[in-house]
Motif scaffolding. Structure first.
Motif, mmCIF file in Angstrom:
data_model
loop_
_atom_site.group_PDB
_atom_site.id
_atom_site.type_symbol
_atom_site.label_atom_id
_atom_site.label_comp_id
_atom_site.label_asym_id
_atom_site.label_seq_id
_atom_site.Cartn_x
_atom_site.Cartn_y
_atom_site.Cartn_z
ATOM 1 N N ASN A 182 0.854 -1.243 0.077
ATOM 2 C CA ASN A 182 0.020 -0.048 -0.035
ATOM 3 C C ASN A 182 0.722 1.208 -0.014
ATOM 4 N N SER A 183 2.169 1.175 -0.292
ATOM 5 C CA SER A 183 3.033 2.334 -0.453
ATOM 6 C C SER A 183 2.579 3.402 -1.192
ATOM 7 N N GLY A 184 1.720 3.236 -2.030
ATOM 8 C CA GLY A 184 1.077 4.393 -2.879
ATOM 9 C C GLY A 184 0.216 4.971 -2.097
ATOM 10 N N LYS A 185 -0.407 4.481 -1.145
ATOM 11 C CA LYS A 185 -1.460 4.886 -0.513
ATOM 12 C C LYS A 185 -1.130 5.458 1.037
ATOM 13 N N TYR A 186 -0.045 4.518 1.711
ATOM 14 C CA TYR A 186 0.304 5.071 2.985
ATOM 15 C C TYR A 186 1.484 6.167 2.913
ATOM 16 N N LEU A 187 0.988 7.604 2.686
ATOM 17 C CA LEU A 187 1.740 8.672 2.359
ATOM 18 C C LEU A 187 2.092 9.536 3.653
ATOM 19 N N PRO A 188 3.240 10.074 3.761
ATOM 20 C CA PRO A 188 3.437 11.231 4.789
ATOM 21 C C PRO A 188 2.614 12.485 4.212
ATOM 22 N N LYS A 189 2.537 13.358 5.146
ATOM 23 C CA LYS A 189 1.648 14.493 5.016
ATOM 24 C C LYS A 189 2.156 15.335 3.892
ATOM 25 N N LYS A 190 3.225 15.562 3.713
ATOM 26 C CA LYS A 190 3.741 16.344 2.668
ATOM 27 C C LYS A 190 3.341 15.821 1.378
ATOM 28 N N CYS A 191 3.565 14.566 1.163
ATOM 29 C CA CYS A 191 3.052 14.011 -0.194
ATOM 30 C C CYS A 191 1.479 14.162 -0.195
ATOM 31 N N LEU A 192 0.564 14.027 0.703
ATOM 32 C CA LEU A 192 -0.917 14.176 0.575
ATOM 33 C C LEU A 192 -1.339 15.698 0.162
ATOM 34 N N ALA A 193 -0.254 16.774 0.524
ATOM 35 C CA ALA A 193 -0.345 17.987 0.112
ATOM 36 C C ALA A 193 0.008 18.318 -1.450
ATOM 37 N N CYS A 194 0.656 17.484 -1.971
ATOM 38 C CA CYS A 194 1.343 17.569 -3.204
ATOM 39 C C CYS A 194 0.292 17.537 -4.413
ATOM 40 N N PRO A 195 0.511 18.460 -5.489
ATOM 41 C CA PRO A 195 -0.428 18.274 -6.633
ATOM 42 C C PRO A 195 -0.173 17.142 -7.728
ATOM 43 N N VAL A 196 1.150 16.510 -7.429
ATOM 44 C CA VAL A 196 1.305 15.408 -8.243
ATOM 45 C C VAL A 196 1.542 13.963 -7.597
ATOM 46 N N LYS A 199 -0.887 23.518 -17.512
ATOM 47 C CA LYS A 199 0.554 23.360 -16.919
ATOM 48 C C LYS A 199 0.519 23.657 -15.453
ATOM 49 N N LEU A 200 1.634 23.087 -14.973
ATOM 50 C CA LEU A 200 1.719 23.377 -13.681
ATOM 51 C C LEU A 200 3.423 23.542 -13.251
ATOM 52 N N THR A 201 4.020 24.585 -13.041
ATOM 53 C CA THR A 201 5.161 24.813 -12.635
ATOM 54 C C THR A 201 5.617 24.063 -11.390
ATOM 55 N N TYR A 202 7.114 23.904 -11.419
ATOM 56 C CA TYR A 202 7.592 23.491 -10.023
ATOM 57 C C TYR A 202 7.455 24.463 -8.939
ATOM 58 N N GLY A 203 7.594 25.730 -9.246
ATOM 59 C CA GLY A 203 7.336 26.580 -8.141
ATOM 60 C C GLY A 203 5.948 26.816 -7.579
ATOM 61 N N GLU A 204 4.988 26.686 -8.686
ATOM 62 C CA GLU A 204 3.672 26.718 -8.284
ATOM 63 C C GLU A 204 3.219 25.225 -7.630
ATOM 64 N N ALA A 205 3.848 24.325 -7.719
ATOM 65 C CA ALA A 205 3.659 23.039 -7.035
ATOM 66 C C ALA A 205 4.069 23.270 -5.786
ATOM 67 N N LEU A 206 5.271 23.950 -5.256
ATOM 68 C CA LEU A 206 5.747 24.071 -3.939
ATOM 69 C C LEU A 206 4.856 25.038 -3.303
ATOM 70 N N GLU A 207 4.225 25.955 -4.145
ATOM 71 C CA GLU A 207 3.299 27.069 -3.252
ATOM 72 C C GLU A 207 1.972 26.091 -2.785
ATOM 73 N N ILE A 208 1.777 25.286 -3.639
ATOM 74 C CA ILE A 208 0.372 24.607 -3.472
ATOM 75 C C ILE A 208 0.843 23.667 -2.123
ATOM 76 N N ILE A 209 2.134 22.875 -1.962
ATOM 77 C CA ILE A 209 2.407 22.053 -0.967
ATOM 78 C C ILE A 209 2.244 22.930 0.448
ATOM 79 N N ALA A 210 2.828 24.300 0.449
ATOM 80 C CA ALA A 210 2.944 24.931 1.446
ATOM 81 C C ALA A 210 1.727 25.481 1.982
ATOM 82 N N GLU A 211 0.861 25.680 1.095
ATOM 83 C CA GLU A 211 -0.514 26.412 1.396
ATOM 84 C C GLU A 211 -1.411 25.101 2.081
ATOM 85 N N LYS A 212 -1.287 23.866 1.525
ATOM 86 C CA LYS A 212 -2.174 23.059 1.981
ATOM 87 C C LYS A 212 -1.693 22.145 3.058
#
Length: 418
Positions: free
Chosen positions: A307-321, A377-390
């Protein structure tokens, strides 16, 4: 758990000595207590119990990945006998496929005849041009293996095999040189693997001149613009996930990892790369000679891997990819401090690579298709912003305790020192 892919360790020893090998050179010594070759009774027991499992779970296919050590150390007569044991599964209208992974050095015409007769596909391990390959993939005397591997690839080609190669990233090789080297070998496919390491061991693997992300992106750009490209699975899987297909492998995506390892002694274990997490880390008391396949559910490590694709740390759960990445490869998430409750050591690299590939693919698609699929499109910088917000809003998942149960206590640390 529905298991229909088995990595079968037919040999627990190898004829070469790769410096980065998780089997022999990253701290796990359990191979020393394993039989050198899988025994007849183990093969027979496994085939019967696998048939029972496939019937119970109504799975119509079985993939056998023949592995080692070096599987071609096995006697040819014993190899044929191994293959024939799975006839009882075929007789029940279940499709069985065989794939073998070898370092290529022992390949000869007789082996190729056997592979053709029994429908065995063959993959070979090679890390790039001779100079770089021979720094790490060496024999027992410290000599490079490149020339012998090329002989093996030539033997396969002369016997009309279309061959794929497993290759480990090497940041010291120019990405274009790396790609062109494999293109010149006229291969069917290359799988470019991240170098295996975790949070306890990764500090020594990175190159100050180029990051893994930069290296992979340059390989991708060279590959993507090539109109006569060979297949690179890592890139293929990411592209398929981007356009909406759910085709996970154990290092990408969120699908269950329905892969099990059968050791030469009959032990049923999670993926063998987890051996880099510590001596005997993958060991449990579940053995095909004494247990049913379903009893693997008793192993917490197998459960976490499955289940490693589902048992994720919190940072992964906030990630758009996260649905593309799936948290990356489980062995790369480990630390003695937090167990598996960490992002992969390649988290930042994967985010950069995936967003780059997504944007490149989008640029190549017609507007009509983009409207139909909703891709944007989703830039790397935008992805980091989404993670930080969520990230602050993500509740603690109920499986975190299970992930952290693998962290090392002082007792384990003392055992390792001793």
């Amino acid at each position: 758990m529905r298991i229909n892919k088995i990595v079968v360790k037919v040999a627990s020893r190898c004829n070469i000595n790769c410096s980065y090998c998780y089997m022999y050179n990253l701290g796990d010594l359990s191979y020393k207590s394993q039989p050198k070759f899988i025994e007849e009774k183990t093969i027979e027991s496994f085939a019967k119990k696998m048939l029972t499992h496939l019937k119970k779970t109504q799975l119509g296919t079985l993939g056998i990945i023949i592995h080692g050590g070096e599987p071609l150390l096995m006697k040819k007569s014993d190899f044929i006998n191994f293959i024939k044991h799975f006839d009882i599964i075929k007789e029940n209208n279940i499709q069985v496929s065989f794939a073998l992974q070898t370092n290529g050095i022992l390949l000869d015409d007789e082996w190729c005849t056997i592979f053709k007769e029994y429908g065995v596909s063959v993959g070979v391990s090679l890390d790039g041009p001779k100079q770089e390959n021979d720094k790490f993939r060496i024999d027992k005397k410290g000599n490079g293996t490149y020339d012998d591997v090329i002989k093996g690839l030539t033997t396969l080609k002369n016997n009309n095999f279309t061959t794929g190669v497993l290759s480990v990233m090497n940041l010291s090789i120019d990405p274009e040189v790396y790609y062109k080297h494999f293109k010149n070998l006229e291969l069917r496919a290359v799988d470019v693997l991240l170098l295996d390491a975790n949070h306890d061991t990764h500090t020594s693997i990175f190159n100050d001149k180029i990051t893994p992300a930069q290296w992979y992106i340059k390989v991708f750009d060279t590959w993507y613009k090539d109109e006569q490209k060979f297949r690179i699975r890592f890139f293929d899987m990411i592209i398929k996930e981007i356009i909406g297909e759910t085709i996970g492998i154990d290092s990408l995506g969120v699908s269950e990892n329905n892969v099990l390892v059968l050791e030469t002694n009959g032990g049923l274990e999670a993926v063998d790369v987890l051996k880099l997490c510590g001596d005997s880390f993958t060991k449990n008391d579940i053995n095909v000679n004494t247990h049913e396949i379903e009893e693997i559910s008793k192993s917490d490590l197998i459960d976490v891997y499955y289940n490693s694709g589902k048992y994720l740390p919190k940072k992964c759960l906030a990630c758009p990819v996260q649905e593309i990445c799936g948290g990356g490869y489980l062995p790369h998430r480990y630390s003695s401090k937090n167990g598996f409750n960490n992002p992969t050591i390649y988290c930042d690299d994967l985010l950069q690579v995936i967003t780059h590939i997504q944007n490149t693919v989008i640029d190549s698609l017609p507007n009509e298709l983009l409207l139909q699929t909703g891709l944007s499109k989703l830039t790397y910088g935008e992805a980091l912003e989404i993670i930080a917000e969520k990230l602050p809003t993500i509740p603690e998942p109920d499986y975190i305790e299970k992930l952290e149960s693998f962290k090392k206590s002082s007792e384990h640390e003392l055992r390792d020192i001793l």
